[in-house]
Design an enzyme around this catalytic site. Structure first.
Site, PDB file in Angstrom:
ATOM      1  N   ILE A 101      -4.695  10.180  11.136  1.00 19.92           N
ATOM      2  CA  ILE A 101      -3.657  10.709  10.253  1.00 19.92           C
ATOM      3  C   ILE A 101      -4.344  11.271   8.999  1.00 19.92           C
ATOM      4  O   ILE A 101      -5.230  10.608   8.432  1.00 19.92           O
ATOM      5  CB  ILE A 101      -2.662   9.584   9.838  1.00 19.92           C
ATOM      6  CG1 ILE A 101      -2.092   8.849  11.072  1.00 19.92           C
ATOM      7  CG2 ILE A 101      -1.537  10.154   8.977  1.00 19.92           C
ATOM      8  CD1 ILE A 101      -1.210   9.657  12.001  1.00 19.92           C
TER       9      ILE A 101
ATOM     10  N   ARG B 133      -0.157   5.517  -1.696  1.00 18.03           N
ATOM     11  CA  ARG B 133      -0.856   6.688  -1.143  1.00 18.03           C
ATOM     12  C   ARG B 133      -0.609   6.787   0.363  1.00 18.03           C
ATOM     13  O   ARG B 133      -0.148   5.837   0.985  1.00 18.03           O
ATOM     14  CB  ARG B 133      -2.362   6.550  -1.380  1.00 18.03           C
ATOM     15  CG  ARG B 133      -2.751   6.644  -2.828  1.00 18.03           C
ATOM     16  CD  ARG B 133      -4.251   6.856  -3.014  1.00 18.03           C
ATOM     17  NE  ARG B 133      -5.016   5.652  -2.812  1.00 18.03           N
ATOM     18  CZ  ARG B 133      -5.888   5.460  -1.829  1.00 18.03           C
ATOM     19  NH1 ARG B 133      -6.103   6.412  -0.935  1.00 18.03           N
ATOM     20  NH2 ARG B 133      -6.556   4.334  -1.709  1.00 18.03           N
TER      21      ARG B 133
ATOM     22  N   TYR C 241     -12.957  -3.352  11.366  1.00 16.90           N
ATOM     23  CA  TYR C 241     -11.629  -2.715  11.315  1.00 16.90           C
ATOM     24  C   TYR C 241     -10.894  -2.900  12.651  1.00 16.90           C
ATOM     25  O   TYR C 241      -9.716  -3.285  12.677  1.00 16.90           O
ATOM     26  CB  TYR C 241     -11.818  -1.235  11.002  1.00 16.90           C
ATOM     27  CG  TYR C 241     -10.545  -0.451  10.817  1.00 16.90           C
ATOM     28  CD1 TYR C 241      -9.797  -0.570   9.647  1.00 16.90           C
ATOM     29  CD2 TYR C 241     -10.089   0.426  11.797  1.00 16.90           C
ATOM     30  CE1 TYR C 241      -8.619   0.162   9.470  1.00 16.90           C
ATOM     31  CE2 TYR C 241      -8.924   1.161  11.635  1.00 16.90           C
ATOM     32  CZ  TYR C 241      -8.197   1.024  10.461  1.00 16.90           C
ATOM     33  OH  TYR C 241      -7.040   1.753  10.290  1.00 16.90           O
ATOM     34  N   ALA C 242     -11.604  -2.652  13.771  1.00 15.82           N
ATOM     35  CA  ALA C 242     -10.954  -2.785  15.087  1.00 15.82           C
ATOM     36  C   ALA C 242     -10.511  -4.230  15.315  1.00 15.82           C
ATOM     37  O   ALA C 242      -9.413  -4.475  15.831  1.00 15.82           O
ATOM     38  CB  ALA C 242     -11.905  -2.337  16.197  1.00 15.82           C
TER      39      ALA C 242
ATOM     40  N   GLY D 208       0.829  -1.207   0.000  1.00 14.64           N
ATOM     41  CA  GLY D 208       0.000   0.000   0.000  1.00 14.64           C
ATOM     42  C   GLY D 208       0.860   1.253   0.000  1.00 14.64           C
ATOM     43  O   GLY D 208       0.570   2.230   0.695  1.00 14.64           O
ATOM     44  N   GLY D 209       1.920   1.219  -0.818  1.00 15.69           N
ATOM     45  CA  GLY D 209       2.871   2.336  -0.797  1.00 15.69           C
ATOM     46  C   GLY D 209       2.495   3.504  -1.684  1.00 15.69           C
ATOM     47  O   GLY D 209       3.163   4.528  -1.689  1.00 15.69           O
TER      48      GLY D 209
ATOM     49  N   ASN E  71       1.551  -2.281   5.346  1.00 15.94           N
ATOM     50  CA  ASN E  71       0.824  -1.026   5.576  1.00 15.94           C
ATOM     51  C   ASN E  71      -0.562  -0.996   4.920  1.00 15.94           C
ATOM     52  O   ASN E  71      -1.454  -0.301   5.397  1.00 15.94           O
ATOM     53  CB  ASN E  71       1.690   0.121   5.055  1.00 15.94           C
ATOM     54  CG  ASN E  71       0.897   1.389   4.821  1.00 15.94           C
ATOM     55  OD1 ASN E  71       0.599   2.126   5.761  1.00 15.94           O
ATOM     56  ND2 ASN E  71       0.523   1.644   3.574  1.00 15.94           N
TER      57      ASN E  71
ATOM     58  N   SER F 298      -3.611   0.153  14.390  1.00  9.75           N
ATOM     59  CA  SER F 298      -4.384   1.391  14.565  1.00  9.75           C
ATOM     60  C   SER F 298      -4.770   1.509  16.034  1.00  9.75           C
ATOM     61  O   SER F 298      -4.921   0.489  16.728  1.00  9.75           O
ATOM     62  CB  SER F 298      -5.666   1.332  13.716  1.00  9.75           C
ATOM     63  OG  SER F 298      -6.578   2.335  14.121  1.00  9.75           O
TER      64      SER F 298
ATOM     65  N   LYS G  53      -7.393  -4.850  13.248  1.00 13.55           N
ATOM     66  CA  LYS G  53      -6.199  -4.157  13.754  1.00 13.55           C
ATOM     67  C   LYS G  53      -5.753  -4.708  15.121  1.00 13.55           C
ATOM     68  O   LYS G  53      -4.564  -4.678  15.448  1.00 13.55           O
ATOM     69  CB  LYS G  53      -6.459  -2.656  13.836  1.00 13.55           C
ATOM     70  CG  LYS G  53      -6.651  -2.010  12.446  1.00 13.55           C
ATOM     71  CD  LYS G  53      -5.419  -2.154  11.590  1.00 13.55           C
ATOM     72  CE  LYS G  53      -5.484  -1.372  10.297  1.00 13.55           C
ATOM     73  NZ  LYS G  53      -4.281  -1.528   9.478  1.00 13.55           N
TER      74      LYS G  53
HETATM   75  P1  NDP Z   1      -4.857   5.159   2.182  1.00  8.71           P
HETATM   76  O1  NDP Z   1      -6.285   4.827   1.939  1.00  8.71           O
HETATM   77  O2  NDP Z   1      -4.374   6.530   1.966  1.00  8.71           O
HETATM   78  O3  NDP Z   1      -3.930   4.137   1.332  1.00  8.71           O
HETATM   79  C1  NDP Z   1      -4.212   2.771   1.384  1.00  8.71           C
HETATM   80  C2  NDP Z   1      -3.190   2.000   0.578  1.00  8.71           C
HETATM   81  O4  NDP Z   1      -3.580   0.608   0.612  1.00  8.71           O
HETATM   82  C3  NDP Z   1      -3.141   2.402  -0.882  1.00  8.71           C
HETATM   83  O5  NDP Z   1      -1.834   2.270  -1.374  1.00  8.71           O
HETATM   84  C4  NDP Z   1      -4.050   1.371  -1.540  1.00  8.71           C
HETATM   85  O6  NDP Z   1      -3.743   1.140  -2.920  1.00  8.71           O
HETATM   86  C5  NDP Z   1      -3.760   0.129  -0.711  1.00  8.71           C
HETATM   87  N1  NDP Z   1      -4.884  -0.806  -0.804  1.00  8.71           N
HETATM   88  C6  NDP Z   1      -6.198  -0.525  -0.648  1.00  8.71           C
HETATM   89  N2  NDP Z   1      -6.939  -1.619  -0.886  1.00  8.71           N
HETATM   90  C7  NDP Z   1      -6.076  -2.619  -1.192  1.00  8.71           C
HETATM   91  C8  NDP Z   1      -6.229  -3.981  -1.564  1.00  8.71           C
HETATM   92  N3  NDP Z   1      -7.440  -4.554  -1.701  1.00  8.71           N
HETATM   93  N4  NDP Z   1      -5.132  -4.701  -1.844  1.00  8.71           N
HETATM   94  C9  NDP Z   1      -3.892  -4.143  -1.748  1.00  8.71           C
HETATM   95  N5  NDP Z   1      -3.681  -2.861  -1.410  1.00  8.71           N
HETATM   96  C10 NDP Z   1      -4.762  -2.102  -1.130  1.00  8.71           C
HETATM   97  O7  NDP Z   1      -4.590   4.674   3.698  1.00  8.71           O
HETATM   98  P2  NDP Z   1      -3.681   5.293   4.863  1.00  8.71           P
HETATM   99  O8  NDP Z   1      -2.381   5.702   4.328  1.00  8.71           O
HETATM  100  O9  NDP Z   1      -4.484   6.243   5.627  1.00  8.71           O
HETATM  101  O10 NDP Z   1      -3.505   3.991   5.784  1.00  8.71           O
HETATM  102  C11 NDP Z   1      -2.359   3.161   5.727  1.00  8.71           C
HETATM  103  C12 NDP Z   1      -2.450   2.188   6.883  1.00  8.71           C
HETATM  104  O11 NDP Z   1      -2.536   2.916   8.106  1.00  8.71           O
HETATM  105  C13 NDP Z   1      -3.694   1.295   6.829  1.00  8.71           C
HETATM  106  O12 NDP Z   1      -3.370   0.001   7.285  1.00  8.71           O
HETATM  107  C14 NDP Z   1      -4.637   1.972   7.809  1.00  8.71           C
HETATM  108  O13 NDP Z   1      -5.562   1.067   8.352  1.00  8.71           O
HETATM  109  C15 NDP Z   1      -3.657   2.475   8.854  1.00  8.71           C
HETATM  110  N6  NDP Z   1      -4.158   3.570   9.656  1.00  8.71           N
HETATM  111  C16 NDP Z   1      -4.535   4.760   9.074  1.00  8.71           C
HETATM  112  C17 NDP Z   1      -5.028   5.772   9.866  1.00  8.71           C
HETATM  113  C18 NDP Z   1      -5.451   7.088   9.319  1.00  8.71           C
HETATM  114  O14 NDP Z   1      -6.003   7.893  10.093  1.00  8.71           O
HETATM  115  N7  NDP Z   1      -5.235   7.390   8.057  1.00  8.71           N
HETATM  116  C19 NDP Z   1      -5.175   5.582  11.333  1.00  8.71           C
HETATM  117  C20 NDP Z   1      -4.731   4.311  11.802  1.00  8.71           C
HETATM  118  C21 NDP Z   1      -4.244   3.346  11.000  1.00  8.71           C
HETATM  119  P3  NDP Z   1      -4.788   1.691  -4.065  1.00  8.71           P
HETATM  120  O15 NDP Z   1      -4.938   3.143  -3.821  1.00  8.71           O
HETATM  121  O16 NDP Z   1      -4.127   1.362  -5.364  1.00  8.71           O
HETATM  122  O17 NDP Z   1      -6.070   0.917  -3.836  1.00  8.71           O
END
Ligand code: NDP
Length: 249
Positions: free
Chosen positions: A191, A20, A158-159, A17-18, A94, A145, A162
């Site tokens: 975040i 975004r 989700y909880a 998930g790099g 991630n 999380s 995590k």
């Molecule tokens: P984003 O939604 O910004 O990014 C998510 C990433 O995961 C993207 O690269 C996306 O790729 C990828 N992804 C989504 N669905 C899939 C799938 N089915 N298979 C493979 N990859 C997938 O998320 P965040 O950066 O906010 O979150 C990153 C991590 O941090 C997550 O695990 C989240 O639960 C955790 N987190 C985030 C918080 C927040 O407040 N933002 C708080 C606590 C934890 P694509 O765009 O191509 O689908």
């Protein structure tokens, strides 16, 4: 933010998930520290390409693989490609999704997809990469999380996923420690990424007020915790959960 300089030169790191959010910052910080980074994205090819373009300018070694964590075949392909590269120094698990809804309305699909993407895929990835990680006495950082520590209304799926990440992290820290592989977790609070897009601005302001530091965290701040745990600076840290939440919990 002034960044600490870590040295990852010659080290290969997989970041799921790099493309975004938090993962994107992790990729950028690792690339800047000299790592050879392989990151995954699932649907947003444009985001992946823009990250390749951004990091390519600095002469960094960054590549990407399209992987959908709802598809076990896609995960197997990722593992094959990464394993072929030899020793692996780090894995940042991630990628994550939310499908928030009150539990009485939560469908099996909403439950299963969140558990699959956030937890089951993480288990499959670590299991599949033990050998290349063991070769380099590597380090794994799993993104959990605060929801997994404290729960959150509307986030039963989700909880649970995590909290599972924390259990997985602690079990594997014990099991893989004898191979020299460290396994830790980061538990972010709120975040500012696209994951929060569905929360109305007014609600985000109220959330920010409830946080002792009075603001949401940035992806860079969450990524900094990931880099610390991944790095040699954390060589005796194993099985820990580093909370990055501005004091929320
Ligand atoms: P984003 O939604 O910004 O990014 C998510 C990433 O995961 C993207 O690269 C996306 O790729 C990828 N992804 C989504 N669905 C899939 C799938 N089915 N298979 C493979 N990859 C997938 O998320 P965040 O950066 O906010 O979150 C990153 C991590 O941090 C997550 O695990 C989240 O639960 C955790 N987190 C985030 C918080 C927040 O407040 N933002 C708080 C606590 C934890 P694509 O765009 O191509 O689908």
């Amino acid at each position: 933010m002034g960044a600490i300089t870590y040295h990852f030169t010659g080290r290969t790191v997989l970041v799921t998930g790099g493309s975004r959010g938090i993962g994107r910052s992790v990729v950028k910080q690792l690339a800047a520290a000299g790592a050879q980074v392989v990151f995954t994205y699932s649907r947003d090819r444009a985001a992946a390409e823009s990250l390749l373009a951004e990091t390519g300018k600095d002469g960094c070694s960054v590549s990407c693989i399209q992987t959908d964590f709802t598809d076990p075949g896609s995960i197997r392909h990722l593992l094959d490609v990464v394993s072929e590269n030899g020793p692996l120094h780090g894995v940042v698990n991630n990628a994550g999704i939310i499908r928030d809804t009150p539990v009485y309305k939560m469908s099996d699909e909403q439950w299963n997809s969140v558990i699959q993407v956030n937890l089951t895929s993480m288990f499959a990835i670590i299991r599949g990469l033990i050998r290349p990680l063991g070769l380099s006495r590597g380090s794994v950082v799993n993104v959990s999380s605060v929801s997994g520590l404290a729960g959150a209304s509307g986030q039963a799926n989700y909880a649970a996923s995590k909290a599972g990440v924390i259990g997985l992290t602690k079990a594997l820290a014990k099991e893989l420690g004898s191979l020299g592989i460290r396994v830790n977790a980061v538990a972010p609070g709120y975040i500012g990424t696209e994951m929060l897009n569905d929360i109305a601005d007014r609600r985000k302001l109220a959330l920010a007020k409830s946080i002792p530091l009075k603001r949401l965290g940035t992806p860079e701040e969450a990524a900094a915790a990931v880099l610390f745990l991944l790095s040699g600076e954390a060589s005796y840290v194993n099985g820990s959960v580093l909370v990055v939440d501005g004091g929320l919990l």
